[in-house]
Design an enzyme around this catalytic site. Structure first.
Site, PDB file in Angstrom:
ATOM      1  N   SER A   1      86.899 -13.418  59.187  1.00  0.00           N
ATOM      2  CA  SER A   1      86.946 -12.715  60.463  1.00  0.00           C
ATOM      3  C   SER A   1      88.280 -11.972  60.597  1.00  0.00           C
ATOM      4  O   SER A   1      88.578 -11.104  59.778  1.00  0.00           O
ATOM      5  CB  SER A   1      86.716 -13.719  61.601  1.00  0.00           C
ATOM      6  OG  SER A   1      86.470 -13.080  62.817  1.00  0.00           O
TER       7      SER A   1
ATOM      8  N   ASP B   1      75.390 -10.397  61.738  1.00  0.00           N
ATOM      9  CA  ASP B   1      76.693 -10.704  62.337  1.00  0.00           C
ATOM     10  C   ASP B   1      76.816  -9.961  63.662  1.00  0.00           C
ATOM     11  O   ASP B   1      76.830  -8.732  63.705  1.00  0.00           O
ATOM     12  CB  ASP B   1      77.808 -10.273  61.377  1.00  0.00           C
ATOM     13  CG  ASP B   1      79.188 -10.756  61.799  1.00  0.00           C
ATOM     14  OD1 ASP B   1      79.406 -10.974  63.011  1.00  0.00           O
ATOM     15  OD2 ASP B   1      80.049 -10.893  60.913  1.00  0.00           O
TER      16      ASP B   1
ATOM     17  N   HIS C   1      77.758 -14.542  61.719  1.00  0.00           N
ATOM     18  CA  HIS C   1      79.194 -14.371  61.510  1.00  0.00           C
ATOM     19  C   HIS C   1      79.851 -15.601  60.881  1.00  0.00           C
ATOM     20  O   HIS C   1      80.670 -15.472  59.976  1.00  0.00           O
ATOM     21  CB  HIS C   1      79.860 -14.083  62.856  1.00  0.00           C
ATOM     22  CG  HIS C   1      81.327 -13.810  62.780  1.00  0.00           C
ATOM     23  ND1 HIS C   1      81.836 -12.670  62.198  1.00  0.00           N
ATOM     24  CD2 HIS C   1      82.399 -14.527  63.221  1.00  0.00           C
ATOM     25  CE1 HIS C   1      83.164 -12.685  62.279  1.00  0.00           C
ATOM     26  NE2 HIS C   1      83.528 -13.802  62.894  1.00  0.00           N
TER      27      HIS C   1
END
Length: 434
Positions: free
Chosen positions: A242, A334, A369
């Site tokens: 991330s 995501d 994600h």
């Protein structure tokens, strides 16, 4: 419980293993062709309960093998050897927004596996199981050493594999939630790679000064590895998830200090102002806050923050500069980052620059994600930070996401072994859509 059920036995083999290690759950001596429910319960460190269950029918010998037999329903269905782990969910009645994350890696994740008569869906706490077994799931294998690192203003933890070394190493950066997250680094060390997990959003130096770290902070962390007597200073990689991807790509492309052997980026992007330091990167997301969407379930969706992917070279990392192999792991569902769009743009940039032979992309269309180590329960939405009421949509379909975690972890370990242990740097671009 009638007499036919009194002799039921349940075993889990191995009962003590690493988090990414498969086990076999076996029920024996049940009545032939009987309905049974296999149930898993975990009490996590913050006191919340997580459970999963599956319905089976014993064979003519009174046996159920979860690795070979088909679940007829429950929190998962089909033949799923590890379904009782990856389908764990907060027990009914729990507060919303929970996410299962191990805090103390020096203790195992304890899971009680039980078998019940009949096909049950609820009320397990009030029922007496036919048989039970306690399972230990570890992130740290025996002999792995955990070493807090506070020198030179760092807030980090180093995990060293068993033995004298020296070992190849990896810098492990998590995302925007902050804190020192250790479980992935501990598991990497259990596979022979020294791992330094770094708190860069909430480190002690930020708590003391009120100021964010700068990009030099990551070079300091790199040098601490490079100079460590048990680390092979020429064989250091970087892993970002991330927001950690944003930092990883920036340092891999532009740092004159860090000479990375390879880099892995999970669920992130290369979009950032190249003329700004770390605080400028963080501010980018605040400046684009108007792009945050809220769905009908009042969950925030962040993926538009970096869309459309800019063509302005001053606002994204020039991945054409990369000189080390890069592995991108992205989920097509995501909802937090436009990771797939970013990966496609990076692929085009590297093709134009002539270094696309360094790039490998793993794309999982229905993964979200939070692509974590294998058998981590899928979390489609959760609170972003534990003290916050904000719910964030991460995305992903449970079965596909769980498959992606298992596959990407296996391929990431192979990528790291080839590049950190091998004698040469491999080429050849590979793109996988699973």
């Amino acid at each position: 419980m009638d007499e036919r059920h009194r002799c039921v036995q349940l075993s889990v083999n191995p009962s003590r293993g690493l988090m990414d290690e498969k086990f076999v759950i076996l029920v024996q001596h049940a009545p032939p062709d009987s309905e049974l429910t296999v149930y898993a319960l975990h009490q996590c460190e913050d006191g919340h309960g997580w459970d999963a269950f599956a319905h089976y029918i014993s064979d003519a010998t009174g046996r159920v093998n979860v690795s070979e037999d088909c679940s007829l329903g429950g929190t998962y269905s089909g033949i799923e050897p590890m379904g009782l782990l990856w389908s764990l969910r907060p027990v009914p009645g729990s507060q919303p927004g929970l996410r299962l994350r191990k805090k103390n890696v020096q203790e195992p994740m304890l899971v009680t596996v039980s078998v019940y008569e009949g096909h049950r869906k609820e009320g397990f706490a009030e029922l007496v199981p036919l048989a039970s077994a306690l399972v230990e799931r570890w992130y740290m294998s025996p002999g792995v050493r955990r070493i807090p690192v506070t020198k030179n203003g760092l807030t980090a933890t180093l995990f060293l594999p068993p033995g004298p070394g020296p070992f190849p190493a990896i810098m492990d950066l998590w995302g925007g939630g902050g804190q020192l997250v250790e479980y992935r680094a501990a598991l990497l060390a259990s596979h022979g790679i020294a791992a330094l997990t770094i708190d860069y959003l909430t480190p002690m130096i930020t708590k003391e000064t009120g100021e964010m770290v700068n990009l030099q902070y990551f070079e300091t962390a790199y040098k601490s590895l490079e100079e460590h007597p048990q680390i092979l200073g020429s064989r250091i990689a970087m892993l970002g998830f991330s927001l950690g991807t944003t930092v990883t790509l920036r340092m891999a492309a532009y740092s004159e200090v860090m000479k990375l052997r390879c880099a892995v980026c999970i669920s992130g992007s290369h979009v950032q102002p190249i003329d700004k330091d770390f605080e400028g990167i963080i501010n980018l997301f605040g400046e684009n806050a108007a792009k945050i969407r809220i769905n009908e379930e009042n969950q925030e969706i962040y993926r538009d923050l970096v869309l459309p992917i800019t063509s302005d070279p001053s606002k994204k990392v020039d991945v054409g500069r990369l000189q080390c192999p890069l592995l991108l792991i992205v989920g097509g569902d995501d909802m937090s980052w436009a990771a797939q769009e970013a990966a496609n743009d990076m692929k085009e940039m590297m093709e134009r620059a002539g270094n696309s032979h360094l790039l490998t992309i793993l794309c999982y269309p229905d993964a979200g994600h939070l692509i974590e180590p294998p058998y981590t329960p899928h979390t489609r939405a959760s609170k972003f930070r534990s003290a916050s009421a904000m719910m964030v949509l991460w995305g992903g379909e449970m079965l596909a996401h769980s498959r992606a975690q298992e596959d990407s972890w296996k391929k990431m370990l192979l990528f790291l072994r080839v590049n950190l242990f091998g004698g040469t740097r491999p080429g050849g671009m590979s793109i996988s859509y699973l």
